[in-house]
Structures are given as C-alpha cells and as structure tokens.
Scaffold this active site. Structure first.
Site, mmCIF file in Angstrom:
data_model
loop_
_atom_site.group_PDB
_atom_site.id
_atom_site.type_symbol
_atom_site.label_atom_id
_atom_site.label_comp_id
_atom_site.label_asym_id
_atom_site.label_seq_id
_atom_site.Cartn_x
_atom_site.Cartn_y
_atom_site.Cartn_z
ATOM 1 N N ARG A 276 0.689 -1.120 -0.053
ATOM 2 C CA ARG A 276 -0.066 -0.015 -0.121
ATOM 3 C C ARG A 276 0.763 1.358 0.038
ATOM 4 O O ARG A 276 0.578 2.318 -0.622
ATOM 5 C CB ARG A 276 -0.829 -0.120 1.223
ATOM 6 C CG ARG A 276 -1.980 1.329 1.308
ATOM 7 C CD ARG A 276 -2.332 1.386 2.631
ATOM 8 N NE ARG A 276 -2.851 0.163 3.310
ATOM 9 C CZ ARG A 276 -4.001 -0.295 3.225
ATOM 10 N NH1 ARG A 276 -4.980 0.150 2.730
ATOM 11 N NH2 ARG A 276 -4.176 -1.681 3.752
ATOM 12 N N TYR A 316 -14.070 -1.997 4.822
ATOM 13 C CA TYR A 316 -13.381 -1.521 6.168
ATOM 14 C C TYR A 316 -13.892 -0.263 6.676
ATOM 15 O O TYR A 316 -13.131 0.527 7.594
ATOM 16 C CB TYR A 316 -11.975 -1.444 5.845
ATOM 17 C CG TYR A 316 -11.415 -2.598 5.072
ATOM 18 C CD1 TYR A 316 -11.450 -3.822 5.606
ATOM 19 C CD2 TYR A 316 -10.789 -2.236 3.592
ATOM 20 C CE1 TYR A 316 -10.511 -4.786 4.459
ATOM 21 C CE2 TYR A 316 -10.550 -3.236 2.905
ATOM 22 C CZ TYR A 316 -10.364 -4.488 3.309
ATOM 23 O OH TYR A 316 -9.751 -5.412 2.692
ATOM 24 N N CYS A 342 -26.888 -2.755 -6.489
ATOM 25 C CA CYS A 342 -28.191 -2.763 -5.710
ATOM 26 C C CYS A 342 -27.598 -3.360 -4.338
ATOM 27 O O CYS A 342 -27.957 -4.508 -3.786
ATOM 28 C CB CYS A 342 -29.196 -3.781 -6.362
ATOM 29 S SG CYS A 342 -28.464 -5.134 -6.705
#
Ligand code: LLP
Length: 412
Positions: A276, A316, A342
């Site tokens: 990340r 998260y 949806c």
C-alpha cells in the site's frame, strides 16, 4: 508531494489532465502515476540503505503487469500470495529467487509450483505446511528454503479486518511454539529453515507495534541461531499505512528509524513486503456522476463506480477523498456519494461536502492505487474497469476495459 495536482483548476496526474483520460477511455477508469511509484519505492529503499535489505513488493496491493514491471525496473523483488501472483511475477520478469511466497492456505499445487521454481523463500504458516513442503521437496529430490511465519500476538492498532498479528487471527505460528516447531522441523528432509517472517497488519500508522514485532522476531532469531538453526533473514512483512484524509502519518524515514535498531547488529538481512505505502497514493479512480437525487433530508450523488471498483469503504469503513475533476463553483451541499450497485452498503463517501455536481461531471476517488482494481468484481455483471499509467506528459492504457463477451466466454 502528490503527483495529482490542479492545473488551471483541473485535476491532473503529472502532466496529463484526468479529463482527457476519461474522455478517451470512458469511466470508471483507474489512473496511476509512474512518478509516485518511483518516488515512494525509492523513499523506502533509501531509508533502509544502511542495512542489507530486500524490498519484496506485495503484489496483492496491485499486480497489473505494467505496475509490476515498473517496480521491478526500480529494483523491487516480489511477494506473491497465490499461484496466480507467482505467475504474474514471472510474466513481469521477476526470476524465482526474487519471489517470496506467502499465504495462509497454500494448496499442494501451489507449493509444488513454488518448490519446482525454486523461489527465494516459502513463508510457511504451520507445522503441517512444513511437513507438506518437506514431502513435496523430497519427492522432487530438492530442498526448499522456508521462513516460519510467526504470530507474535501483537495488536497492530488497525482495522480488525486487516489486523493479522493477534493470536486469534488465522496467520502464522504462535511465537511461543516456534522453537519447538523448529526443533522438530530440523529433522525434516527437503527443507532449510532460512528465516522468520512476521506481518502484523496493514494500514498501520502507529509504528510502536511494528517496532515491537521487529524486536520480538529478532530476539527469536537469536535464540534459534543458538539452537544451530541457520537463520539468515527476518521478513517483517508490509503494513506501513498512508494518510487517506490528510492527517500526519509516519513516512519511510520514520519507518526505518523504528525497525532498523532491532536488526542493526543482528547480522540478519532484512526483508520487507511493502504494498500500500508505495502504490495507494499513486492511483485515482475516475468516475462520472450519473444522477443527483434528493430524498427527504438527504442528497445522493450517484456515480458510475461503486463497490465493484473500490470495496474498501464498504469492507473496512475506509475513507477516500472524493473530488471533482474540473474546477467546481456551484454552492456546496452535504451528500452521500454512492455507487450504482443494488446494495445499500454501496456508499463511497458519507456526509461529504461537495460543490453540487450535475450528471455528467467527473469525480476522482483518491488513493486508489492499492487494493482497488485487485479487489474488483463482476457483481451485477459489471465489467472490470481499464487501467492507465501516466508517465510525465504521456499515458498508456495498461489494461483494457473488460467486455461482457470476456465474461461470458467462460460460460456455457
Ligand atoms: N505481506 C503480507 C504477508 C501481507 O499479508 C500483506 C497484506 C502485505 C505484505 C502488504 O501489506 P501492505 O504493505 O500493503 O499493508 N485489502 C486491505 C488490505 C489487506 C492487506 C493484506 N495483507 C485494504 O484494502 O486495506
């Protein structure tokens, strides 16, 4: 400094206006900055320069071939979490000794693949896995280098879904049991215990748990060396977070300052698996407003991107900045920014202040280089969005948009 800036009010990635990319590719589309990837990889590499180290980029964060190739060209090695990620690493040009193989549920086929290739290390998750690796290696008349994934029972202080170092998490072997496991494993043929591995969680912004984990694993490595186990490296995993909302977070230098004291005089090579921190800030997800609808007491801005392109907010409760791509002047409103799926959970941003957009306006969801495209799905039969890599004033499509034919080709 970000490579996403405004040029005359219009959001750009490096020297390319995001509106130009959206016009050419349609939306949703993921856009990545090569400069950000280079700068953030080098920042970590430089911060650890004083100690022998290897940065195995965590492919799970974003494994698009062009991204993996770019990282390889910078000197990254690879952390693969599945047979598929090993295949991607090889296609991207990584050679087996540059790949570490991690994962809590490696199948026999995946282990055999890793052993036959001769990856740098298999990070073993359990005593049972050590026995399976040993049997597979012996059957192939070879030896596999393994590291033991240790569960240190340390709270990483991150979201519970991405916390991995607690004894109640499924990952690794309890730290108190590792010496005994090692003693038994030393009798297994076909394996060489070369390292210890730890990964306590992701999006970690308090360095204390990472420091404690490093100290614990180095102490254990010393004990094992005392038992004549030839540990040559410790792999401290990934986990360094980024700032999604602009609040201050530790940088690469702080990270190195937290970890290096533990390994400094240990004689152990340091392996890291950052994902990340390198790639998240390098990405933006471009989307078009399809509707702005008022319900009593609430305004919804409906985008053409949702949980199929970015599931982090839903999974998260993650926050991502959402900005208009072109300069906006309409009065500000408070709204929920939602996707087209949806599901009521398909909300990218709640209670956001935004200049009132109109259908057709472009929005950018920021810091979506990591765990966005790789976690995409075809829910509602939506096709995977394309990806674009910007480098200076040029940009390249690195993955085309999936078509419904691509999806249906698998079906009878
Ligand atoms: N090494 C291991 C063994 C891992 O499990 C992970 C991430 C990494 C390295 C890379 O961690 P990073 O540096 O990226 O924090 N989908 C979640 C994140 C899941 C991370 C899983 N493991 C999210 O979107 O926040």
């Amino acid at each position: 400094m970000s490579d996403f800036t405004r040029i005359n009010g219009a959001l750009a990635c490096e020297g390319v206006r995001l509106a130009d990319i959206a016009a050419a590719e349609g939306t949703p589309v993921y856009v990545y900055s090569a400069a950000t990837i280079r700068n953030r990889f080098r920042a970590i590499d430089d911060a650890f320069a004083s100690h022998p180290h290897a940065l195995h980029y965590a492919l799970k964060a974003n494994s698009t071939l062009a991204v993996a190739r770019l990282l390889r060209s910078l000197g990254a090695q690879a952390d693969a979490n599945s047979g598929g990620e090993i295949d991607v690493a090889l296609r991207a040009g990584f050679i087996p000794p540059e790949i570490v193989f991690t994962g809590v549920g490696k199948t026999q086929a995946e282990l055999a693949q890793a052993i036959e290739l001769g990856v740098r290390t298999i990070n073993a998750e359990s005593e049972g896995e050590l026995e399976r690796i040993s049997a597979l290696a012996r059957a192939r008349d070879t030896r596999a280098r393994v590291a033991l994934r240790v569960n240190p029972d340390i709270e990483a202080g991150t979201h519970p879904h991405i916390s991995t170092g607690l004894k109640t998490n499924k990952f690794g072997m309890a730290i108190g049991a590792v010496r005994d496991i090692c003693r038994r494993a030393s009798r297994l043929e076909g394996i060489e215990i070369a390292g210890l591995h730890i990964h306590v969680g992701s999006q970690i912004t308090d360095l204390a748990p990472l420091r404690r984990a490093a100290e614990a694993i180095v102490a254990l490595a010393r004990e094992l060396r005392g038992d004549a186990v030839s540990i040559d490296h410790v792999d401290l995993g990934g986990g360094l977070g980024i700032s999604y909302d602009g609040s201050p977070v530790p940088d690469a230098a702080d990270y190195a300052a937290a970890l290096l004291p533990a390994v400094k005089d240990s004689g152990l090579t340091l392996v890291l698996e950052p994902g990340r921190n390198i790639i998240a800030p390098a990405g933006a997800l471009l989307s078009t407003v399809v509707d702005v609808k008022e319900q009593p007491g609430i305004t919804f801005v409906v985008l053409d991107a949702g949980m199929t392109e970015l599931i982090r907010p839903m999974l998260y409760g993650a926050f991502h900045r959402i900005e208009p791509v072109l300069a906006a002047t309409a009065p500000e409103i408070t709204c929920d920014i939602v996707g087209p799926l949806c599901e009521s959970s398909d909300t990218l941003g709640k209670d956001r202040r935004l200049n009132r957009p109109a259908p057709g306006d472009l929005m950018a969801v920021m810091d979506t280089g990591a765990y966005a495209a790789v976690m995409a799905s075809n829910y509602n039969r939506r096709t995977l969005a394309p990806e674009v890599l910007v480098d200076g004033t040029r940009w390249t499509r690195i993955r085309r948009r999936q078509t419904i034919e691509d999806i249906l080709a698998l079906e009878t």
